[in-house]
Design a protein around this motif. Sequence first.
Motif, PDB file in Angstrom:
ATOM      1  N   PHE A  18      55.549  47.748 -16.626  1.00 30.76           N
ATOM      2  CA  PHE A  18      55.549  47.676 -15.160  1.00 30.76           C
ATOM      3  C   PHE A  18      55.895  46.270 -14.686  1.00 30.76           C
ATOM      4  O   PHE A  18      56.727  46.086 -13.804  1.00 30.76           O
ATOM      5  N   ALA A  19      55.237  45.278 -15.266  1.00 30.69           N
ATOM      6  CA  ALA A  19      55.414  43.898 -14.812  1.00 30.69           C
ATOM      7  C   ALA A  19      56.831  43.394 -15.091  1.00 30.69           C
ATOM      8  O   ALA A  19      57.433  42.736 -14.234  1.00 30.69           O
ATOM      9  N   PHE A  20      57.373  43.697 -16.264  1.00 35.27           N
ATOM     10  CA  PHE A  20      58.742  43.249 -16.568  1.00 35.27           C
ATOM     11  C   PHE A  20      59.758  43.960 -15.685  1.00 35.27           C
ATOM     12  O   PHE A  20      60.748  43.354 -15.254  1.00 35.27           O
ATOM     13  N   ALA A  21      59.536  45.229 -15.395  1.00 38.62           N
ATOM     14  CA  ALA A  21      60.449  45.950 -14.497  1.00 38.62           C
ATOM     15  C   ALA A  21      60.413  45.326 -13.107  1.00 38.62           C
ATOM     16  O   ALA A  21      61.459  45.151 -12.462  1.00 38.62           O
ATOM     17  N   TRP A  22      59.232  44.974 -12.658  1.00 40.77           N
ATOM     18  CA  TRP A  22      59.064  44.345 -11.348  1.00 40.77           C
ATOM     19  C   TRP A  22      59.782  42.997 -11.320  1.00 40.77           C
ATOM     20  O   TRP A  22      60.500  42.678 -10.378  1.00 40.77           O
ATOM     21  N   SER A  23      59.615  42.209 -12.363  1.00 40.25           N
ATOM     22  CA  SER A  23      60.295  40.914 -12.451  1.00 40.25           C
ATOM     23  C   SER A  23      61.810  41.090 -12.470  1.00 40.25           C
ATOM     24  O   SER A  23      62.547  40.326 -11.839  1.00 40.25           O
ATOM     25  N   THR A  24      62.271  42.090 -13.196  1.00 43.92           N
ATOM     26  CA  THR A  24      63.710  42.344 -13.268  1.00 43.92           C
ATOM     27  C   THR A  24      64.274  42.680 -11.896  1.00 43.92           C
ATOM     28  O   THR A  24      65.348  42.200 -11.523  1.00 43.92           O
ATOM     29  N   SER A  25      63.538  43.478 -11.131  1.00 43.94           N
ATOM     30  CA  SER A  25      64.018  43.831  -9.791  1.00 43.94           C
ATOM     31  C   SER A  25      64.089  42.599  -8.893  1.00 43.94           C
ATOM     32  O   SER A  25      65.013  42.461  -8.092  1.00 43.94           O
TER      33      SER A  25
ATOM     34  N   SER B   7      43.902  35.432 -32.363  1.00 43.00           N
ATOM     35  CA  SER B   7      44.294  36.784 -32.784  1.00 43.00           C
ATOM     36  C   SER B   7      44.452  37.703 -31.580  1.00 43.00           C
ATOM     37  O   SER B   7      45.373  38.517 -31.523  1.00 43.00           O
ATOM     38  N   ALA B   8      43.551  37.557 -30.617  1.00 43.32           N
ATOM     39  CA  ALA B   8      43.634  38.360 -29.402  1.00 43.32           C
ATOM     40  C   ALA B   8      44.915  38.038 -28.641  1.00 43.32           C
ATOM     41  O   ALA B   8      45.595  38.937 -28.127  1.00 43.32           O
ATOM     42  N   GLY B   9      45.268  36.761 -28.592  1.00 41.76           N
ATOM     43  CA  GLY B   9      46.484  36.353 -27.902  1.00 41.76           C
ATOM     44  C   GLY B   9      47.735  36.881 -28.581  1.00 41.76           C
ATOM     45  O   GLY B   9      48.681  37.331 -27.919  1.00 41.76           O
ATOM     46  N   LEU B  10      47.742  36.843 -29.895  1.00 40.67           N
ATOM     47  CA  LEU B  10      48.893  37.345 -30.640  1.00 40.67           C
ATOM     48  C   LEU B  10      49.060  38.846 -30.432  1.00 40.67           C
ATOM     49  O   LEU B  10      50.166  39.331 -30.169  1.00 40.67           O
ATOM     50  N   LEU B  11      47.969  39.589 -30.529  1.00 42.37           N
ATOM     51  CA  LEU B  11      48.050  41.035 -30.323  1.00 42.37           C
ATOM     52  C   LEU B  11      48.438  41.350 -28.886  1.00 42.37           C
ATOM     53  O   LEU B  11      49.283  42.215 -28.638  1.00 42.37           O
ATOM     54  N   ALA B  12      47.844  40.621 -27.932  1.00 39.50           N
ATOM     55  CA  ALA B  12      48.174  40.855 -26.519  1.00 39.50           C
ATOM     56  C   ALA B  12      49.647  40.583 -26.247  1.00 39.50           C
ATOM     57  O   ALA B  12      50.321  41.374 -25.582  1.00 39.50           O
ATOM     58  N   GLY B  13      50.162  39.484 -26.765  1.00 46.22           N
ATOM     59  CA  GLY B  13      51.570  39.159 -26.558  1.00 46.22           C
ATOM     60  C   GLY B  13      52.497  40.163 -27.204  1.00 46.22           C
ATOM     61  O   GLY B  13      53.501  40.589 -26.623  1.00 46.22           O
ATOM     62  N   SER B  14      52.160  40.567 -28.402  1.00 45.14           N
ATOM     63  CA  SER B  14      52.966  41.532 -29.135  1.00 45.14           C
ATOM     64  C   SER B  14      52.986  42.888 -28.431  1.00 45.14           C
ATOM     65  O   SER B  14      54.024  43.538 -28.349  1.00 45.14           O
ATOM     66  N   THR B  15      51.845  43.282 -27.916  1.00 46.77           N
ATOM     67  CA  THR B  15      51.726  44.601 -27.292  1.00 46.77           C
ATOM     68  C   THR B  15      52.266  44.601 -25.863  1.00 46.77           C
ATOM     69  O   THR B  15      52.999  45.505 -25.466  1.00 46.77           O
ATOM     70  N   TYR B  16      51.914  43.588 -25.067  1.00 47.97           N
ATOM     71  CA  TYR B  16      52.351  43.484 -23.673  1.00 47.97           C
ATOM     72  C   TYR B  16      53.877  43.465 -23.585  1.00 47.97           C
ATOM     73  O   TYR B  16      54.460  44.068 -22.699  1.00 47.97           O
ATOM     74  N   THR B  17      54.514  42.761 -24.506  1.00 41.63           N
ATOM     75  CA  THR B  17      55.977  42.695 -24.496  1.00 41.63           C
ATOM     76  C   THR B  17      56.610  43.915 -25.156  1.00 41.63           C
ATOM     77  O   THR B  17      57.827  44.045 -25.140  1.00 41.63           O
ATOM     78  N   THR B  18      55.813  44.757 -25.733  1.00 43.59           N
ATOM     79  CA  THR B  18      56.206  45.957 -26.482  1.00 43.59           C
ATOM     80  C   THR B  18      57.097  45.638 -27.674  1.00 43.59           C
ATOM     81  O   THR B  18      57.789  46.512 -28.192  1.00 43.59           O
ATOM     82  N   VAL B  19      57.055  44.389 -28.135  1.00 42.45           N
ATOM     83  CA  VAL B  19      57.812  44.008 -29.321  1.00 42.45           C
ATOM     84  C   VAL B  19      57.126  44.544 -30.568  1.00 42.45           C
ATOM     85  O   VAL B  19      57.759  45.031 -31.490  1.00 42.45           O
TER      86      VAL B  19
END
Length: 147
Positions: A126-133, A90-102
């Motif tokens: 922040f992390a996705f923007a950094w990866s995109t750059s 459950s923690a992983g699902l919430l973390a994934g859902s929230t971290y990705t902002t989906v």
Amino acid sequence: MDPKDIINAPALIIGCTAMLICLAVQGSTIVWVMTVFKGRVRSLVSQQRTGLAHLFFFAAILALLVSHIFQIYIWSLFLYYPGIMDSMPSAGLLAGSTYTTVGFADDTLPMRWQLLEVIMAVTGLFAFAWSTSIMYGLSQQLYRSED
């Protein structure tokens, strides 16, 4: 509703600690990707071995993806081990859902811990923007001969 329920020291400390660890992981991955892949892609393009250069480009994207998955796992640990959530899945699902902002997980944290969801989402942004750059920088190496 008491403002102490929303902005509270335990949530702020846990959230900022998890965010700093995640951004350290992201930064380390970025340094590694740029060290290993940027020069290699540039060299392969100059040798006109573009197929192999594309393969290295995609390997770099995969490395960045693994970093994001690991960061979601870190957030899962920060939700599970303090007892904020009852199960690691459950923690992983919430973390994934929230971290990705989906936001696909229906389960949200109790009011006292909802600040963590905000910090988690900001970490992902922040992390996705950094990866995109980084992907943009690598693609500039990949397609530099077309300028």
